[in-house]
Design a protein around this motif. Structure first.
Motif, PDB file in Angstrom:
ATOM      1  N   TRP A 130      32.794  11.116  49.029  1.00 63.03           N
ATOM      2  CA  TRP A 130      33.317  10.910  49.880  1.00 63.03           C
ATOM      3  C   TRP A 130      34.939  11.097  49.642  1.00 63.03           C
ATOM      4  O   TRP A 130      34.731   9.781  48.562  1.00 63.03           O
ATOM      5  N   ASP A 131      35.864  10.787  50.467  1.00 62.25           N
ATOM      6  CA  ASP A 131      37.801  10.469  50.367  1.00 62.25           C
ATOM      7  C   ASP A 131      37.298   9.468  50.932  1.00 62.25           C
ATOM      8  O   ASP A 131      38.676   9.077  50.603  1.00 62.25           O
ATOM      9  N   VAL A 132      37.405   9.087  52.465  1.00 62.65           N
ATOM     10  CA  VAL A 132      37.039   8.604  54.067  1.00 62.65           C
ATOM     11  C   VAL A 132      36.248   7.995  54.519  1.00 62.65           C
ATOM     12  O   VAL A 132      34.475   8.896  54.223  1.00 62.65           O
ATOM     13  N   LEU A 133      35.283   6.683  54.185  1.00 58.62           N
ATOM     14  CA  LEU A 133      34.842   6.131  55.031  1.00 58.62           C
ATOM     15  C   LEU A 133      35.298   5.350  56.009  1.00 58.62           C
ATOM     16  O   LEU A 133      36.575   4.555  56.149  1.00 58.62           O
ATOM     17  N   SER A 134      34.306   5.493  57.070  1.00 61.34           N
ATOM     18  CA  SER A 134      35.053   5.266  58.653  1.00 61.34           C
ATOM     19  C   SER A 134      35.020   3.888  58.706  1.00 61.34           C
ATOM     20  O   SER A 134      35.165   3.159  59.469  1.00 61.34           O
ATOM     21  N   GLY A 135      33.912   3.248  58.577  1.00 60.85           N
ATOM     22  CA  GLY A 135      33.886   1.169  58.505  1.00 60.85           C
ATOM     23  C   GLY A 135      32.919   1.493  59.104  1.00 60.85           C
ATOM     24  O   GLY A 135      32.421  -0.343  59.625  1.00 60.85           O
ATOM     25  N   ASP A 136      31.700   2.171  59.906  1.00 56.90           N
ATOM     26  CA  ASP A 136      31.485   1.621  61.133  1.00 56.90           C
ATOM     27  C   ASP A 136      29.855   0.963  60.703  1.00 56.90           C
ATOM     28  O   ASP A 136      29.844   0.374  61.630  1.00 56.90           O
ATOM     29  N   PHE A 137      29.936   0.879  59.978  1.00 54.20           N
ATOM     30  CA  PHE A 137      28.582  -0.268  59.266  1.00 54.20           C
ATOM     31  C   PHE A 137      28.959  -1.925  58.689  1.00 54.20           C
ATOM     32  O   PHE A 137      28.215  -2.393  58.682  1.00 54.20           O
ATOM     33  N   ASP A 194      24.410   7.259  61.003  1.00 59.79           N
ATOM     34  CA  ASP A 194      23.618   7.661  62.194  1.00 59.79           C
ATOM     35  C   ASP A 194      22.287   6.693  62.605  1.00 59.79           C
ATOM     36  O   ASP A 194      21.680   6.816  62.861  1.00 59.79           O
ATOM     37  N   SER A 195      22.912   5.405  62.507  1.00 60.13           N
ATOM     38  CA  SER A 195      21.618   4.291  62.271  1.00 60.13           C
ATOM     39  C   SER A 195      22.326   3.494  63.286  1.00 60.13           C
ATOM     40  O   SER A 195      22.548   3.194  64.353  1.00 60.13           O
ATOM     41  N   GLU A 196      20.465   2.747  63.146  1.00 59.70           N
ATOM     42  CA  GLU A 196      20.586   2.053  64.119  1.00 59.70           C
ATOM     43  C   GLU A 196      21.935   0.827  64.176  1.00 59.70           C
ATOM     44  O   GLU A 196      22.130   0.229  64.772  1.00 59.70           O
ATOM     45  N   LYS A 197      21.368   0.284  63.132  1.00 57.57           N
ATOM     46  CA  LYS A 197      22.626  -0.601  62.722  1.00 57.57           C
ATOM     47  C   LYS A 197      24.215  -0.630  62.767  1.00 57.57           C
ATOM     48  O   LYS A 197      24.882  -1.174  63.156  1.00 57.57           O
ATOM     49  N   SER A 198      24.234   0.376  63.144  1.00 55.11           N
ATOM     50  CA  SER A 198      25.487   1.565  63.177  1.00 55.11           C
ATOM     51  C   SER A 198      26.594   1.224  63.798  1.00 55.11           C
ATOM     52  O   SER A 198      26.881   1.726  64.746  1.00 55.11           O
ATOM     53  N   PHE A 199      25.124   1.731  65.031  1.00 56.21           N
ATOM     54  CA  PHE A 199      25.571   2.431  66.758  1.00 56.21           C
ATOM     55  C   PHE A 199      26.022   1.877  67.329  1.00 56.21           C
ATOM     56  O   PHE A 199      26.666   2.603  67.846  1.00 56.21           O
ATOM     57  N   GLN A 200      26.460   0.619  67.279  1.00 60.25           N
ATOM     58  CA  GLN A 200      27.336  -0.216  68.485  1.00 60.25           C
ATOM     59  C   GLN A 200      28.697   0.460  67.833  1.00 60.25           C
ATOM     60  O   GLN A 200      29.273   0.932  69.117  1.00 60.25           O
ATOM     61  N   GLN A 201      28.928   0.204  66.996  1.00 62.42           N
ATOM     62  CA  GLN A 201      30.424   0.697  66.372  1.00 62.42           C
ATOM     63  C   GLN A 201      30.525   2.175  66.273  1.00 62.42           C
ATOM     64  O   GLN A 201      31.924   2.640  66.890  1.00 62.42           O
ATOM     65  N   LEU A 202      29.494   2.702  66.242  1.00 56.34           N
ATOM     66  CA  LEU A 202      29.945   4.858  65.741  1.00 56.34           C
ATOM     67  C   LEU A 202      30.464   4.811  67.742  1.00 56.34           C
ATOM     68  O   LEU A 202      31.066   5.516  67.710  1.00 56.34           O
ATOM     69  N   GLN A 203      29.785   4.418  68.424  1.00 55.70           N
ATOM     70  CA  GLN A 203      30.329   4.793  69.481  1.00 55.70           C
ATOM     71  C   GLN A 203      31.571   4.648  70.361  1.00 55.70           C
ATOM     72  O   GLN A 203      32.037   5.162  71.391  1.00 55.70           O
ATOM     73  N   LEU A 253      33.082   7.074  67.404  1.00 58.92           N
ATOM     74  CA  LEU A 253      33.278   8.252  66.585  1.00 58.92           C
ATOM     75  C   LEU A 253      34.233   9.498  67.885  1.00 58.92           C
ATOM     76  O   LEU A 253      34.463  10.834  67.530  1.00 58.92           O
ATOM     77  N   PRO A 254      34.063   8.944  69.587  1.00 59.89           N
ATOM     78  CA  PRO A 254      34.678  10.407  70.319  1.00 59.89           C
ATOM     79  C   PRO A 254      35.846  10.147  70.168  1.00 59.89           C
ATOM     80  O   PRO A 254      36.285  11.376  70.182  1.00 59.89           O
TER      81      PRO A 254
END
Length: 208
Positions: free
Chosen positions: A142-149, A176-185, A188-189
């Protein structure tokens, strides 16, 4: 910036050019990717958000998660997305033996049919690269990391960095993991809306 760099420097991807880091820089297109699923709730959320924008993505699946959630794995593909191998047990290439690692990839391949492979943590070795290519895999980084984890990051800092670092052809990593879900929500939108508003399409990764 958190545990890992938000964007991979050009010189670094050029140095390791045998891996797929990004797509064509001339086209207004990015490649959204999601690691470590499929996971109930998190993957379902991602699929709904992608559908709202009519975006395609690539899901790098852990074999153990596919075994636990086969119906979600099937749904990913039914929705027009692509899947990739992410080992069966999310192995670290820097601590597992070469044979153990490749056997784990083979175990995942019994459930995940794909020539795309992403090493967990982005860690890989020369021996594993050779072994994976002999098996016909294309190694996708990849070249861009979201940092959601990263629990040390705020969603606002992640979103700001994503918007700043996205370019034509970017391969962007979410989880799309349980660990990252709170941040992902939270991330992502608005990020998907940002892509749409700025004219980017998102396609599944396809490399020959």
């Amino acid at each position: 910036m958190g545990l890992y760099p938000d964007r991979i420097p050009y010189w670094f991807s050029k140095l390791f050019s045998s891996y797929f880091w990004h797509g064509d820089r001339q086209n207004k297109r990015v490649y959204l990717t999601f690691d470590d699923g499929p996971t109930p709730e998190a993957t379902d959320f991602v699929l709904r958000e992608l559908a709202k924008q009519q975006f395609q993505a690539t899901f790098f699946c852990i074999g153990d998660q596919v075994a636990k959630n086969p119906e979600i794995y099937d749904l990913i593909q039914e929705k027009g997305h692509r899947v990739g191998n992410h080992t069966f047990h999310h192995l670290n290439a820097w601590t597992a033996s070469t044979d153990e690692y490749l056997n784990n990839v083979d175990q995942c391949a019994e459930l995940v049919s794909s020539n795309l492979f992403r090493p967990p943590y982005g860690r890989i070795t020369g021996k594993l690269t050779k072994g994976l290519k002999e098996k016909g895999y294309k190694i996708i980084l990849w070249d861009v990391l979201s940092g959601d984890f990263d629990p040390s990051r705020t969603s606002g800092s992640c979103l700001t960095a994503l918007k700043k670092n996205t370019r034509n052809g970017s391969v962007i990593v979410f989880h799309d993991s349980e660990k990252s879900f709170q941040q992902l929500q939270k991330i992502l939108p608005p990020y998907l809306e940002f892509l749409r508003e700025n004219g980017w399409a998102s396609k599944a990764i396809s490399v020959s």
